[in-house]
Motif scaffolding. Structure first.
Motif, PDB file in Angstrom:
ATOM      1  N   THR A 151       3.478 -51.158  13.171  1.00  0.00           N
ATOM      2  CA  THR A 151       2.076 -51.529  13.093  1.00  0.00           C
ATOM      3  C   THR A 151       1.976 -52.987  12.689  1.00  0.00           C
ATOM      4  O   THR A 151       2.892 -53.551  12.083  1.00  0.00           O
ATOM      5  CB  THR A 151       1.291 -50.669  12.082  1.00  0.00           C
ATOM      6  N   TYR A 152       0.844 -53.578  13.008  1.00  0.00           N
ATOM      7  CA  TYR A 152       0.624 -54.970  12.650  1.00  0.00           C
ATOM      8  C   TYR A 152      -0.861 -55.186  12.433  1.00  0.00           C
ATOM      9  O   TYR A 152      -1.687 -54.645  13.173  1.00  0.00           O
ATOM     10  CB  TYR A 152       1.140 -55.900  13.748  1.00  0.00           C
ATOM     11  N   TYR A 153      -1.185 -55.986  11.419  1.00  0.00           N
ATOM     12  CA  TYR A 153      -2.571 -56.233  11.058  1.00  0.00           C
ATOM     13  C   TYR A 153      -2.835 -57.720  10.895  1.00  0.00           C
ATOM     14  O   TYR A 153      -1.961 -58.476  10.461  1.00  0.00           O
ATOM     15  CB  TYR A 153      -2.926 -55.565   9.730  1.00  0.00           C
ATOM     16  N   THR A 154      -4.044 -58.114  11.202  1.00  0.00           N
ATOM     17  CA  THR A 154      -4.449 -59.460  10.860  1.00  0.00           C
ATOM     18  C   THR A 154      -4.637 -59.532   9.351  1.00  0.00           C
ATOM     19  O   THR A 154      -4.966 -58.540   8.701  1.00  0.00           O
ATOM     20  CB  THR A 154      -5.741 -59.847  11.608  1.00  0.00           C
ATOM     21  N   ASP A 155      -4.396 -60.698   8.786  1.00  0.00           N
ATOM     22  CA  ASP A 155      -4.385 -60.841   7.333  1.00  0.00           C
ATOM     23  C   ASP A 155      -5.690 -60.400   6.673  1.00  0.00           C
ATOM     24  O   ASP A 155      -5.674 -59.843   5.572  1.00  0.00           O
ATOM     25  CB  ASP A 155      -4.091 -62.291   6.947  1.00  0.00           C
ATOM     26  N   SER A 156      -6.799 -60.635   7.313  1.00  0.00           N
ATOM     27  CA  SER A 156      -8.084 -60.362   6.695  1.00  0.00           C
ATOM     28  C   SER A 156      -8.367 -58.879   6.482  1.00  0.00           C
ATOM     29  O   SER A 156      -9.265 -58.533   5.714  1.00  0.00           O
ATOM     30  CB  SER A 156      -9.220 -60.983   7.520  1.00  0.00           C
ATOM     31  N   VAL A 157      -7.615 -58.005   7.135  1.00  0.00           N
ATOM     32  CA  VAL A 157      -7.868 -56.572   6.988  1.00  0.00           C
ATOM     33  C   VAL A 157      -6.722 -55.835   6.307  1.00  0.00           C
ATOM     34  O   VAL A 157      -6.847 -54.634   6.046  1.00  0.00           O
ATOM     35  CB  VAL A 157      -8.172 -55.901   8.346  1.00  0.00           C
ATOM     36  N   LYS A 158      -5.643 -56.521   6.009  1.00  0.00           N
ATOM     37  CA  LYS A 158      -4.506 -55.879   5.360  1.00  0.00           C
ATOM     38  C   LYS A 158      -4.924 -55.282   4.022  1.00  0.00           C
ATOM     39  O   LYS A 158      -5.612 -55.910   3.231  1.00  0.00           O
ATOM     40  CB  LYS A 158      -3.373 -56.875   5.143  1.00  0.00           C
ATOM     41  N   GLY A 159      -4.501 -54.050   3.792  1.00  0.00           N
ATOM     42  CA  GLY A 159      -4.857 -53.354   2.575  1.00  0.00           C
ATOM     43  C   GLY A 159      -6.180 -52.631   2.645  1.00  0.00           C
ATOM     44  O   GLY A 159      -6.491 -51.827   1.761  1.00  0.00           O
ATOM     45  N   ARG A 160      -6.970 -52.912   3.671  1.00  0.00           N
ATOM     46  CA  ARG A 160      -8.271 -52.269   3.839  1.00  0.00           C
ATOM     47  C   ARG A 160      -8.328 -51.377   5.075  1.00  0.00           C
ATOM     48  O   ARG A 160      -8.965 -50.328   5.047  1.00  0.00           O
ATOM     49  CB  ARG A 160      -9.381 -53.312   3.930  1.00  0.00           C
ATOM     50  N   PHE A 161      -7.688 -51.809   6.146  1.00  0.00           N
ATOM     51  CA  PHE A 161      -7.713 -51.063   7.399  1.00  0.00           C
ATOM     52  C   PHE A 161      -6.357 -50.409   7.641  1.00  0.00           C
ATOM     53  O   PHE A 161      -5.309 -50.961   7.276  1.00  0.00           O
ATOM     54  CB  PHE A 161      -8.017 -51.985   8.577  1.00  0.00           C
ATOM     55  N   THR A 162      -6.376 -49.270   8.279  1.00  0.00           N
ATOM     56  CA  THR A 162      -5.155 -48.578   8.652  1.00  0.00           C
ATOM     57  C   THR A 162      -5.274 -48.098  10.090  1.00  0.00           C
ATOM     58  O   THR A 162      -6.222 -47.390  10.434  1.00  0.00           O
ATOM     59  CB  THR A 162      -4.875 -47.380   7.736  1.00  0.00           C
ATOM     60  N   ILE A 163      -4.321 -48.486  10.904  1.00  0.00           N
ATOM     61  CA  ILE A 163      -4.278 -48.003  12.272  1.00  0.00           C
ATOM     62  C   ILE A 163      -3.295 -46.839  12.344  1.00  0.00           C
ATOM     63  O   ILE A 163      -2.238 -46.863  11.710  1.00  0.00           O
ATOM     64  CB  ILE A 163      -3.894 -49.127  13.262  1.00  0.00           C
ATOM     65  N   SER A 164      -3.654 -45.829  13.083  1.00  0.00           N
ATOM     66  CA  SER A 164      -2.805 -44.659  13.222  1.00  0.00           C
ATOM     67  C   SER A 164      -3.022 -44.049  14.595  1.00  0.00           C
ATOM     68  O   SER A 164      -3.898 -44.485  15.346  1.00  0.00           O
ATOM     69  CB  SER A 164      -3.085 -43.628  12.118  1.00  0.00           C
ATOM     70  N   ARG A 165      -2.244 -43.056  14.914  1.00  0.00           N
ATOM     71  CA  ARG A 165      -2.374 -42.412  16.215  1.00  0.00           C
ATOM     72  C   ARG A 165      -2.068 -40.936  16.121  1.00  0.00           C
ATOM     73  O   ARG A 165      -1.399 -40.467  15.193  1.00  0.00           O
ATOM     74  CB  ARG A 165      -1.435 -43.072  17.232  1.00  0.00           C
ATOM     75  N   ASN A 217      -0.617 -38.676  19.028  1.00  0.00           N
ATOM     76  CA  ASN A 217      -0.186 -38.649  20.416  1.00  0.00           C
ATOM     77  C   ASN A 217      -0.569 -37.354  21.127  1.00  0.00           C
ATOM     78  O   ASN A 217      -0.795 -37.360  22.340  1.00  0.00           O
ATOM     79  CB  ASN A 217       1.324 -38.867  20.512  1.00  0.00           C
ATOM     80  N   ALA A 218      -0.631 -36.257  20.376  1.00  0.00           N
ATOM     81  CA  ALA A 218      -1.029 -34.993  20.975  1.00  0.00           C
ATOM     82  C   ALA A 218      -2.446 -35.066  21.524  1.00  0.00           C
ATOM     83  O   ALA A 218      -2.779 -34.401  22.503  1.00  0.00           O
ATOM     84  CB  ALA A 218      -0.910 -33.859  19.963  1.00  0.00           C
ATOM     85  N   LYS A 219      -3.272 -35.876  20.888  1.00  0.00           N
ATOM     86  CA  LYS A 219      -4.653 -36.058  21.326  1.00  0.00           C
ATOM     87  C   LYS A 219      -4.846 -37.344  22.110  1.00  0.00           C
ATOM     88  O   LYS A 219      -5.971 -37.642  22.530  1.00  0.00           O
ATOM     89  CB  LYS A 219      -5.591 -36.051  20.124  1.00  0.00           C
ATOM     90  N   SER A 220      -3.773 -38.097  22.287  1.00  0.00           N
ATOM     91  CA  SER A 220      -3.833 -39.398  22.960  1.00  0.00           C
ATOM     92  C   SER A 220      -4.924 -40.266  22.350  1.00  0.00           C
ATOM     93  O   SER A 220      -5.710 -40.904  23.064  1.00  0.00           O
ATOM     94  CB  SER A 220      -4.058 -39.222  24.467  1.00  0.00           C
ATOM     95  N   THR A 221      -4.951 -40.296  21.035  1.00  0.00           N
ATOM     96  CA  THR A 221      -6.012 -40.980  20.322  1.00  0.00           C
ATOM     97  C   THR A 221      -5.443 -41.905  19.262  1.00  0.00           C
ATOM     98  O   THR A 221      -4.507 -41.541  18.544  1.00  0.00           O
ATOM     99  CB  THR A 221      -6.969 -39.973  19.660  1.00  0.00           C
ATOM    100  N   VAL A 222      -6.010 -43.082  19.180  1.00  0.00           N
ATOM    101  CA  VAL A 222      -5.679 -44.053  18.144  1.00  0.00           C
ATOM    102  C   VAL A 222      -6.882 -44.200  17.229  1.00  0.00           C
ATOM    103  O   VAL A 222      -8.027 -44.186  17.690  1.00  0.00           O
ATOM    104  CB  VAL A 222      -5.290 -45.408  18.757  1.00  0.00           C
ATOM    105  N   TYR A 223      -6.613 -44.347  15.957  1.00  0.00           N
ATOM    106  CA  TYR A 223      -7.669 -44.452  14.966  1.00  0.00           C
ATOM    107  C   TYR A 223      -7.578 -45.774  14.222  1.00  0.00           C
ATOM    108  O   TYR A 223      -6.513 -46.370  14.093  1.00  0.00           O
ATOM    109  CB  TYR A 223      -7.566 -43.316  13.944  1.00  0.00           C
ATOM    110  N   LEU A 224      -8.710 -46.202  13.724  1.00  0.00           N
ATOM    111  CA  LEU A 224      -8.758 -47.337  12.823  1.00  0.00           C
ATOM    112  C   LEU A 224      -9.600 -46.934  11.623  1.00  0.00           C
ATOM    113  O   LEU A 224     -10.826 -46.838  11.723  1.00  0.00           O
ATOM    114  CB  LEU A 224      -9.346 -48.579  13.497  1.00  0.00           C
TER     115      LEU A 224
END
Length: 128
Positions: free
Chosen positions: A58-72, A74-81
């Motif tokens: 995973t990779y984040y822009t500095d301004s959102v690190k510690g606040r945003f989390t990206i996840s997925r 795959n069974a649902k073919s869905t990515v979350y933020l």
């Protein structure tokens, strides 16, 4: 071709949370990584976060690190933020994007030109 549909945007107060979803369909087997971008009125589209479709990168822009989390899921073919501790400067239209590139760098992940398929966007508004 990959079809992407974002959802979960809305209006929240400063400090609030939202979870955005991006459902992928079509040729999802061709996806190597997914990204979230945002665009405020009058500004260029800005990278937020990226995740490998397979694996743990995973990779984040500095301004959102510690606040945003990206996840997925795959069974649902869905990515979350998952967006926590939202600030007014987080306001914008959030777009989900897919790339079929197999070899990437952080720089490539941040580049809108690395992504071939985009969702329609979902509005996130954070009031002060």
């Amino acid at each position: 071709q990959v079809q992407l549909v974002e959802s979960g945007g809305g209006l929240v107060q400063t400090g609030g949370s939202l979870r955005l979803s991006c459902a992928a369909s079509g040729r999802t087997f061709s996806i190597y990584y997914m990204g979230w971008f945002r665009q405020a009125p009058g500004k260029e589209r800005e990278f937020v976060a990226a995740i490998r479709w397979s694996g743990s990168w995973t990779y984040y822009t500095d301004s959102v690190k510690g606040r945003f989390t990206i996840s997925r899921d795959n069974a649902k073919s869905t990515v979350y933020l998952q967006m926590n501790s939202l600030k007014p400067e987080d306001t914008g239209v959030y777009y989900c994007a897919a790339s079929t590139h197999g070899l990437i760098s952080a720089g490539q992940a941040m580049d809108v030109r690395s992504y071939s398929d985009w969702g329609q966007g979902t509005q996130v508004t954070v009031s002060s």
